[in-house]
Design a protein around this motif. Structure first.
Motif, PDB file in Angstrom:
ATOM      1  N   VAL A   8       0.881  -1.178   0.000  1.00  0.00           N
ATOM      2  CA  VAL A   8       0.000   0.000   0.000  1.00  0.00           C
ATOM      3  C   VAL A   8       0.916   1.225   0.000  1.00  0.00           C
ATOM      4  O   VAL A   8       1.501   1.572   1.025  1.00  0.00           O
ATOM      5  CB  VAL A   8      -0.935   0.007   1.222  1.00  0.00           C
ATOM      6  CG1 VAL A   8      -1.976   1.119   1.073  1.00  0.00           C
ATOM      7  CG2 VAL A   8      -1.626  -1.343   1.400  1.00  0.00           C
ATOM      8  N   GLU A   9       1.035   1.847  -1.149  1.00  0.00           N
ATOM      9  CA  GLU A   9       2.001   2.940  -1.346  1.00  0.00           C
ATOM     10  C   GLU A   9       1.501   3.831  -2.473  1.00  0.00           C
ATOM     11  O   GLU A   9       1.267   3.363  -3.586  1.00  0.00           O
ATOM     12  CB  GLU A   9       3.370   2.346  -1.682  1.00  0.00           C
ATOM     13  CG  GLU A   9       4.394   3.308  -2.241  1.00  0.00           C
ATOM     14  CD  GLU A   9       4.789   4.392  -1.261  1.00  0.00           C
ATOM     15  OE1 GLU A   9       4.436   5.562  -1.530  1.00  0.00           O
ATOM     16  OE2 GLU A   9       5.433   4.062  -0.239  1.00  0.00           O
ATOM     17  N   ALA A  37      -5.211   3.701   0.508  1.00  0.00           N
ATOM     18  CA  ALA A  37      -5.574   2.820   1.627  1.00  0.00           C
ATOM     19  C   ALA A  37      -6.994   2.274   1.502  1.00  0.00           C
ATOM     20  O   ALA A  37      -7.278   1.173   1.973  1.00  0.00           O
ATOM     21  CB  ALA A  37      -5.417   3.567   2.948  1.00  0.00           C
ATOM     22  N   ILE A  52       1.541  -6.817   5.368  1.00  0.00           N
ATOM     23  CA  ILE A  52       1.239  -5.574   4.661  1.00  0.00           C
ATOM     24  C   ILE A  52       2.475  -4.681   4.692  1.00  0.00           C
ATOM     25  O   ILE A  52       3.008  -4.382   5.762  1.00  0.00           O
ATOM     26  CB  ILE A  52       0.069  -4.810   5.308  1.00  0.00           C
ATOM     27  CG1 ILE A  52      -1.188  -5.681   5.400  1.00  0.00           C
ATOM     28  CG2 ILE A  52      -0.235  -3.542   4.506  1.00  0.00           C
ATOM     29  CD1 ILE A  52      -2.329  -4.993   6.148  1.00  0.00           C
ATOM     30  N   LEU A  54       3.226  -1.058   4.278  1.00  0.00           N
ATOM     31  CA  LEU A  54       2.273   0.039   4.402  1.00  0.00           C
ATOM     32  C   LEU A  54       2.941   1.409   4.523  1.00  0.00           C
ATOM     33  O   LEU A  54       3.675   1.675   5.479  1.00  0.00           O
ATOM     34  CB  LEU A  54       1.384  -0.210   5.635  1.00  0.00           C
ATOM     35  CG  LEU A  54       0.276   0.796   5.919  1.00  0.00           C
ATOM     36  CD1 LEU A  54      -0.729   0.871   4.779  1.00  0.00           C
ATOM     37  CD2 LEU A  54      -0.438   0.426   7.227  1.00  0.00           C
ATOM     38  N   GLY A  63      -1.977   5.479   6.279  1.00  0.00           N
ATOM     39  CA  GLY A  63      -1.659   4.111   6.659  1.00  0.00           C
ATOM     40  C   GLY A  63      -2.093   3.784   8.082  1.00  0.00           C
ATOM     41  O   GLY A  63      -2.618   2.707   8.355  1.00  0.00           O
ATOM     42  N   VAL A  76       2.843  -6.252   9.837  1.00  0.00           N
ATOM     43  CA  VAL A  76       2.851  -4.954   9.156  1.00  0.00           C
ATOM     44  C   VAL A  76       4.265  -4.370   9.214  1.00  0.00           C
ATOM     45  O   VAL A  76       4.884  -4.340  10.284  1.00  0.00           O
ATOM     46  CB  VAL A  76       1.867  -3.961   9.809  1.00  0.00           C
ATOM     47  CG1 VAL A  76       1.978  -2.589   9.151  1.00  0.00           C
ATOM     48  CG2 VAL A  76       0.438  -4.469   9.730  1.00  0.00           C
TER      49      VAL A  76
END
Length: 230
Positions: A8-9, A37, A52, A54, A63, A76
Motif C-alpha cells: 500500500v504505497e 488505503a 502488509i 504500508l 496508513g 505490518v
C-alpha cells in the motif's frame, strides 16, 4: 512456504521498487498492490494476507488510519520518508519500520523479522491460535476462542457473542472464518457457531444458550460430519 503480502504505497516509483524487492525474495508473494488505503481496506475485507507493506502518509486515508479500521492486523511493516512515526509504529505493534529510500539489506532484515515471528508462531505448543484480538474503544482486547458462543453477520459488521457480552466488529464472515479455529463452523450465511457450545439440534435449527440459530441446507452435511454422533 511463501507469505502472501500486499503493498500500500501512493508513490508509483516507491511502489514499484518495493514490489521488485518482494519479487526478488523467495519467501514473499505479492498478491496485490494499491496506491491508496481505501482500495486496500476493501481488499482486506475479503482476502487474508500474511503481511502488509504500508506507507504512512497517503492522500485520503493514511496508513495508520487503515490500521485503525482493520478488525485484525497481520504482520505490518511501515514505510515512510520521516522518522516521526516511530512512536505510532510502536503503538500499533508493527513488525518493523523502514525509512525511505529502502535499502536491500534493511529490507531483508525486515523480511527476516517477519519470517522469524511466523516460524515461532507455527512451531509453538500448538500451530493453531487460541484467541483473536478485536478492537474496542480504541484498544485491542484478547478474546479467547473458548469464550465465543456464536458470530452473527449484520452487513458491514459482525456481532461476536460471548457468555455475557456482544462485540461489534467491522469485518466479513469470510475473513473471520479464516481467522477462527477448527472448533468453529459456518452453519448459515449469517452465522458461525462454536461447535462445543451447541445445546441441541432439531431439523434446520440449533440452539446455543437461548439463541435459536438457523442451519442452511448446504451447511448441514458438514455440521453433522463434524459432530461426535452415536
Amino acid at each position: 512456504m511463501s507469505l502472501n503480502c500486499i503493498i500500500v504505497e501512493d508513490e508509483l516509483m516507491s511502489r514499484k521498487a518495493l514490489q521488485r524487492l518482494c519479487e526478488q525474495h523467495g519467501s514473499l508473494d505479492v498478491v496485490a498492490a494499491f496506491d491508496n488505503a481505501m482500495g486496500a481496506l476493501d481488499f482486506l475485507a475479503e482476502q487474508m494476507v500474511d503481511l502488509i507493506w504500508l506507507d504512512v502518509e497517503m492522500p485520503g486515508l493514511s496508513g495508520l488510519e487503515l490500521l485503525e479500521r482493520l478488525p485484525f492486523i497481520p504482520y505490518v511493516v511501515l514505510t515512510t520518508s520521516k522518522t516521526e512515526y516511530a512512536f505510532d509504529a510502536f503503538q500499533y505493534q508493527v513488525t518493523d519500520y523502514l525509512k525511505k529510500p529502502i535499502s536491500v539489506p534493511r529490507f531483508n532484515i525486515a523480511v527476516e523479522k517477519v519470517l522469524e515471528l511466523n516460524t515461532r508462531l507455527k512451531s509453538g505448543p500448538s500451530s493453531e491460535r487460541k484467541e483473536i484480538y478485536i478492537k474496542t474503544d480504541g484498544r485491542y482486547i484478547r478474546l479467547p476462542f473458548e469464550n465465543i458462543m456464536y458470530i452473527e453477520n449484520t452487513g458491514d459488521y459482525v456481532k461476536i457473542h460471548t457468555n455475557g457480552q456482544t462485540h461489534i466488529v467491522y469485518s466479513t464472515m469470510k475473513y473471520l472464518e479464516e481467522k477462527l479455529g477448527t472448533q468453529f463452523l459456518r452453519v448459515h450465511r449469517s452465522y458461525i457457531v462454536h461447535l462445543d457450545k451447541i445445546v441441541d439440534i432439531e431439523e434446520n435449527t440449533l440452539v446455543i444458550s437461548n439463541k435459536v440459530i438457523p442451519i442452511s441446507r448446504a451447511n448441514k452435511p458438514e455440521l453433522m460430519n463434524r459432530l461426535n454422533l452415536l
